[in-house]
Design a protein around this motif. Sequence first.
Motif: not given
Ligand code: 147
Length: 640
Positions: A33-35, A77-80, A120-122, A161-163, A216-219, A245-247, A277-279, A495-497, A538-540
């Motif tokens: 997901g995310g997505g 949309n929630s990324t892909s 949930a992302w969106g 809510w994701n991020e 936390t994401h990408y700690p 919770s996301e790397n 790990n995402w995804p 929306t998420w993005d 494009d998604y972002s």
């Molecule tokens: C994450 C999202 O949660 C995922 O759905 C996916 O979009 C993923 C793609 O890399 O990214 O969101 C982040 C976007 C940017 C950062 C971290 C997480 N960042 O720049 O540190």
Amino acid sequence: VGTAAAPAQAATSITINGASGGRAFDGVGAISGGGGNSRLLIDYPEPERGEILDYLFRPGYGAALQILKAEIGGDTNSTSGAEPSHQHTRSDLNCDRGYEWWLMGQAKARNPDIKLYGLAWGAPGWIGGGNFWSTDMTNYLLSWLGCAKQHGLSIDYLGGWNERGYDVSWYQQLRGALNSNGYGNVKIVAADSDWAVAGDINSNPAFASSVGVIGTHYPCGYRSSQSNCSVPSAATSSGKTLWASENGSDDYNGGAQAVARGINRGYIDGRMTAYLNWPVVAAITPNLPYPTMGLALASQPWSGHYTIGKNAWVMAQTSQFTAPGWHYLDASSGYIGGNRNNGSYVSLKSTNNSDYSTVIETMDAGSAQTLNFNVTGGLSTKAVHVWSTDVTSSNPADYLVHATDITPSGSGFSLTVQPGRVYTLTTTTGQGKGTASGPAQGRLELPYSDSFDSYATGTEAKYLMDWQGAFEEVGCGGGRSGKCVRQMSPQKPITWDALSDPHALLGDVSWSNYTVSSEVMLEQPGYTELIGRANAQDYSSTGGLNAYHLRVSDTGAWSILNSNTNGNVSTLARGTTAALGTNRWHTLALTFSGTTITAVIDGATVGSVNDRTWAGGQIGYATSQGETAQFDNLSITPGS
Ligand code: 147
């Protein structure tokens, strides 16, 4: 060997002490997901589909995931890609949409102990009048949990809510609602964003008691950096379970070093007890964002081709040797010789208080190192089984390799570790490496057609990948029998993005000269589109797509459009034909032949233009925002 070996470093002593304290281990896993990243997996043929699922979830076979985090679809949309909602509207409920229920079921069937986590992302636009932090959203999550129950799936963790930060009172309301609806055992993860939430948890006891896990994401740094996993003191002192919770967001092979570092160092540096790990899998076509990220590549359901990534085998070096509920041994976890560059090790003790596993990674080491282990504190001193992955190798035969057992002399044994590897030492058994492999790559051949009649209501048509909105099987409207595809989102989502018009893509990006035709029916005033030669998306920022479009409105206005990922849309031709109206079926066709693009409506050629911007790509459907148009009898025939 032509160069002299680097001088051996002094041997390092490591005590594996079962009497050490340490946090409970919650697991390593991945995110569907995310997505949209898992979209094409469900369309794989057997036996390949089952083989991929075995490599992801079956214990003793592959990545053996211990946690699966699944998106709670929001028709946006929630990324892909976009994942479908269980409630497209306030009065709607369907617990069988999309592929996440199926995937969670397949995971549980292979490993009943896998933990499930929803996020949930969106969300659909009817929720909270467009406000995510609303009672509607709380109820939306309750109905999602009800769906899980219908599927026999018990959910262990639930996020917000994701991020997108957090709302303290909403989390407290969610906790109350879970408790009073029989979901007292579902732990809340906050806030799937950054560490900011830790400060509020520390200063607000009511909030603290609502939250089970700080996730936390990408700690450890975004994507492949993942080497230094610092955690603020507010988080460590909160007493809460801490998770990465996301790397990830790395290539299915190229991310292996980051996975190896992140799993160990997340605990050593930051006392984080889960790594997600995402995804989970790259089951999307190569034109979409992040096309090779995950643990495995499965982007060709038409050929059955798949590849299990190095990331999966590195994750297996932890997952196959531990279980949620084991305990870390802090005194037996750290950096080799106290130096990050030498590599790291973490030791975990089984719930039987006797078995242990030690995972060692030497990603940044410059030479071989000898480690002298001493086992104590009630742990087993029987044979030590050694498994290793050479992360520097691109040969799959070098991943998760079972080496000769070590028989300790008394409580002591030694191991020489090479640079760039992951080793797991364990007293447990049952590990293994699957041997199935898929066929070679292949194209999705033309002609391709789909009457959309062979599916159950509520499912997604084969290979049709939602990008925005939700394209789903329904009984046809307009007096037609059989099944059709309908865009189900009747209003702009939360929306998420980047917001875009609802659209879905299908096919092989190498398609170049072809005619795509389909019948379409508008349900409200608005427009619908046939898309061709679609490629990058494009998604972002803009939500833009590299593609050509034939757009038709209920008024009869038509245009041939050229769009791109910068968000630009240029009109190549336009005109007006007889009104299409609503609830009436019409036939659209687009032909691509070299640089000539021809548009046909109800059998009459309305426009023909020359443009050389896009040489090839997928087909697709689109609608104006909120237009619930229907589609039938898709046909793509090869041209010249
Ligand atoms: C994450 C999202 O949660 C995922 O759905 C996916 O979009 C993923 C793609 O890399 O990214 O969101 C982040 C976007 C940017 C950062 C971290 C997480 N960042 O720049 O540190």
